[in-house]
Write an enzyme that holds these catalytic residues in place. Structure first.
Site, PDB file in Angstrom:
ATOM      1  N   GLU A  28       0.815  -1.214   0.000  1.00  0.00           N
ATOM      2  CA  GLU A  28       0.000   0.000   0.000  1.00  0.00           C
ATOM      3  C   GLU A  28       0.853   1.271   0.000  1.00  0.00           C
ATOM      4  OE1 GLU A  28      -3.607   0.286   2.156  1.00  0.00           O
ATOM      5  OE2 GLU A  28      -3.793   1.871   0.644  1.00  0.00           O
ATOM      6  N   ASP A  29       1.895   1.280   0.785  1.00  0.00           N
ATOM      7  CA  ASP A  29       2.611   2.543   1.007  1.00  0.00           C
ATOM      8  C   ASP A  29       3.962   2.665   0.315  1.00  0.00           C
ATOM      9  OD1 ASP A  29       0.519   3.339   2.546  1.00  0.00           O
ATOM     10  OD2 ASP A  29       1.436   2.792   4.456  1.00  0.00           O
TER      11      ASP A  29
ATOM     12  N   ASP B 231      -2.960  -3.608  13.801  1.00  0.00           N
ATOM     13  CA  ASP B 231      -2.603  -2.373  13.098  1.00  0.00           C
ATOM     14  C   ASP B 231      -3.372  -1.199  13.709  1.00  0.00           C
ATOM     15  OD1 ASP B 231      -1.589  -0.753  10.942  1.00  0.00           O
ATOM     16  OD2 ASP B 231      -3.530  -0.981   9.932  1.00  0.00           O
TER      17      ASP B 231
HETATM   18 MN    MN Z   1      -0.413  -0.138   9.179  1.00  0.00          MN
END
Ligand code: MN
Length: 743
Positions: free
Chosen positions: A102-103, A165
């Site tokens: 994702e990042d 998370d």
């Molecule tokens: Mn995370």
């Protein structure tokens, strides 16, 4: 194991120069995690986790969190939280890698190549869940999101990583804007807390709740914590006295147990204060002890010891061992009247039950390392059972049924998202058009295409769980009748139908007006002369309140303009000419055909026999109001009828006009032996029946590949009865193999 030297198979590894500072900052937390893992996991497994750590460290590189900490500290913390509940190696690896796709620019395929399918699948799952922005705060929406999460989650570890998370994010949010903190805290209470609770993860739930509470209402939080602390101090002497007594009595009765004081968490105290509108001293289970023993038998033995010593308060004994809570929580609860009339609560459970209460579903795979297949089975069954149990908790039976449908069969509904993260629940196989109408009817009407998960799809695409759907619209674009065969939701169907009706009505009004003007001209009167008053009267006679409705009815062909003119101007000499169809189609049936059909008892309407089934007198028929071409008459058995007639209001009863002798043209095909004299026999039979032959073709049939011939003729028949009689006479001719009517 020796912490100072790397295993011989491990190449020495140094972070790239620019990452050294980052690595230094994250290293202690990671080392602590690895040290713990080394105590329970094989060196090869620990090496996998280490590989994931380094991979994540490199990929996140110099990224920082809002707080300024190196980004890598976050995945390490998430993995540490999961190590606390004995997450397996694949789960821990997933935790370390959970944000790289994702990042960072890391493709999922690379994760798959380096860490294998299982980890890639889990990372993908966490990434997808991360994309949901969960825009709305409505409770219904939260419920949808919860259900959707479960429908999407194929592996329970995905949810657990997501929960960890969220927990770490809540702990490290002080750098975020106040508003964002509140939004995340609210979402946690609405979505993540119920999931943790339903998975039986008491500890996770408690932490999520208290952190969210603190973020949402810091003042109330501090106040409650303060009250709890004061209360604890005030009752410290009391509780330690109780504990000592309990421990002694249990020893006497040879019940092995440890006894602990139990602290109720801030959020649940606060809830209780709010819900029951009581003061903190009145919260029943604030003073509580917990007895943890070794067996179910000893749980009941301990209960006996307690009840022997103090009086139980009626109605407060709960046996969650015999009847576990929906999330599989087990314990014995009782409240007793202690010394000085001070009541307190006792919870009794085994070690196993205690672990289950704290860790819930996470406790299931503990101690099962190394039994891959059976562990997976176990988890699946456990997961399913969990869901079934979960349903029992739902208060509303309708809700219960819905959830059951989604979670267990997963065949009825799909959960899709707008690009803004709003969840829409649609029936299975719903199309992007359904989705568009679910968003807004204007979006539906103007829908020209759709992107699903970023890719253009055809409008008849069947939506699947978790699809992110973007509807492409164009101003001025209009719904199409074809859509009716694609859509699955009644909302879309109704809107499309409504739209089509509106448009067609407008057309019918226009057309009806034209028909009327033309008929007036033909009759030699000016419309202006007739005047609206006269027309209104006629409209009323037909049961309409507005002239517009009269125009529409004329446009649909429900009655003829001649009738209206005659009624509006009664003293008019009837027009000599019969009305011509306003928009005669090429090849349409001649106008005098309408004399053979009666509609609602009237015989001067524009009708035509449908080409597709060419009905003849004596057959059952139905009328269908067309756009501007009057009434199309079909055989009741015509396959088009079934398709056309879904608009009930356009269906009109029709019948054959009595007394009319106009013949019908019918085409028949005869398959026969190819020998001389056949045609002569046919024409003789037809002649005897007084039946005209309009056309006749005969050919030796190469298409049958044998000695047959095909004869096709168009004949005039009076009605169905005559046709049947002819057919049976022809069939009796020796050599005839088959006769059929051709449409
Ligand atoms: Mn995370």
């Amino acid at each position: 194991m020796d912490q100072t030297a790397a295993p011989p198979t491990e190449p020495s590894w140094l972070p790239p120069r620019e990452l050294e500072a980052v690595a230094r900052a994250a290293q202690p937390a990671y080392d602590a995690l690895e040290a713990r893992l080394s105590q329970v996991h094989a060196p090869a497994d620990v090496a996998t986790v280490r590989k994931a750590y380094r991979f994540a460290l490199e990929r996140h590189g110099l990224q920082t969190r809002q707080s300024g900490d190196p980004y890598i500290t976050h995945p390490v913390a998430v993995a540490t939280i999961l190590a606390d509940i004995n997450m397996d190696i694949a789960g821990l690896t997933t935790a370390l890698l959970h944000d790289v796709v994702e990042d960072t620019a890391t493709p999922l395929d690379e994760v798959r190549k380096v860490f294998g399918d299982e980890v890639a699948r889990c990372v993908d799952g966490v990434t997808k869940l991360g994309k949901l922005k969960m825009a709305s705060r409505e409770e219904r929406q939260a419920e949808s999101v919860r259900k959707m999460l479960l429908a999407m989650v194929t592996d329970i570890r995905i949810i657990l990583v997501k929960l960890a998370d969220r927990l770490h994010n809540l702990r490290t949010m002080s750098a975020l804007a106040r508003e964002k903190q509140e939004r995340i805290a609210e979402e946690t209470l609405e979505i993540y807390v119920p999931i943790a609770h339903r998975l039986g993860m008491g500890k996770m739930r408690g932490q999520l709740e208290d952190l969210s509470f603190q973020l949402l209402d810091p003042e109330a939080y501090l106040q409650v914590v303060d009250q709890i602390e004061n209360n604890r101090r005030a009752s410290e002497g009391f509780l330690s006295g109780i504990r000592a007594t309990v421990e002694e009595k249990l020893r006497e009765d040879k019940v092995p147990a440890r006894v602990e004081g139990r602290l109720k968490r801030a959020y649940s105290v606060w809830q209780k204060l709010k819900r029951q509108k009581v003061k903190i001293e009145e919260v029943y289970d604030l003073l509580a002890i917990r007895i943890i023993t070794d067996s179910v038998k000893n749980c009941y033995a301990a209960l006996g010891v307690i009840h022997n010593e103090w009086h139980p308060i009626p109605g407060r004994i709960k046996d969650f061992i015999a009847i576990p809570r929906p999330n599989l929580y087990q314990s014995l609860h009782t409240s007793v009247m202690g010394p000085n009339g001070q009541a307190f609560e006792v919870q009794i459970r085994t070690e196993e039950m205690h672990r289950l209460a704290e860790e819930g579903i996470a406790a299931h795979w503990k101690y099962k390392e190394g039994k891959r297949g059976s562990t997976q089975d176990d988890q699946r069954i456990g997961w399913l059972r969990q869901l079934v149990e979960w349903q029992r908790e739902m208060r509303d039976p309708g809700d219960f049924m819905n959830t059951l449908k989604v979670d267990l069969s997963q065949t009825e509904e799909v959960y899709c998202f707008t690009p803004q993260g709003r969840v829409l629940v649609l029936p299975r196989d719903a199309s992007p058009i359904d989705f568009a109408y679910a968003v807004h009817s204007e979006v539906g009407n103007r829908c020209v295409g759709a992107k699903v998960n970023g890719r253009i799809v055809p409008l008849k695409y069947g939506l699947r769980n978790g699809d992110v759907v973007e509807i492409l619209t164009q101003n001025g674009h209009l719904p199409s009748r074809d859509w009716l065969s694609i859509v699955r939701t009644s909302k879309a169907r109704n809107k499309i139908n409504h739209y089509i009706r509106t448009v067609e009505r407008a057309r019918a009004i226009e057309l009806g007006q034209k028909h009327l003007e033309r008929e007036a001209r033909r009759a030699g009167v000016q419309m202006a002369r007739i005047g609206s008053e006269a027309l209104e009267k006629v409209a009323a006679e037909y049961g309409y309140s507005k002239i517009e409705d009269l125009h529409a009815a004329l446009g649909y062909g429900k009655f003829s303009p001649r009738q209206v003119i005659n009624k509006a101007v009664p003293d008019l000499v009837p027009a000599a000419e019969p009305p011509k169809p306003a928009t005669a189609q090429p090849g349409a049936v001649p106008p005098d055909d309408d004399l053979i059909i009666t509609v609602n008892g009237m015989d001067d309407l524009l009708t035509s026999l449908a080409k597709c089934c060419n009905p003849i007198r004596g057959e059952a028929i139905v009328g269908y109001v067309t756009r501007g071409r009057g009434i199309s008459v079909h055989s009741a058995r015509c396959s088009h009828v079934v398709n056309l007639m879904f608009e009930a209001e356009r269906r009109v009863p029709v019948e054959w006009t009595k007394g009319s002798t106009k013949p019908f043209l019918v085409r028949v095909r005869i398959i026969t032996d190819d020998r001389p004299g056949m045609l002569a026999q046919f024409t003789t039979i037809l002649g005897a029946e007084n039946c005209n032959i309009r056309t006749l073709e005969a050919r030796s049939a190469d298409d049958h590949g044998d000695d047959s011939a095909t004869v096709e003729m168009t004949i005039e028949v009076k009605d169905k009865k005559q046709l049947e009689k002819l057919q049976s006479s022809l069939r009796r001719v020796s050599g005839v193999r088959d006769i059929e009517r051709v449409q």
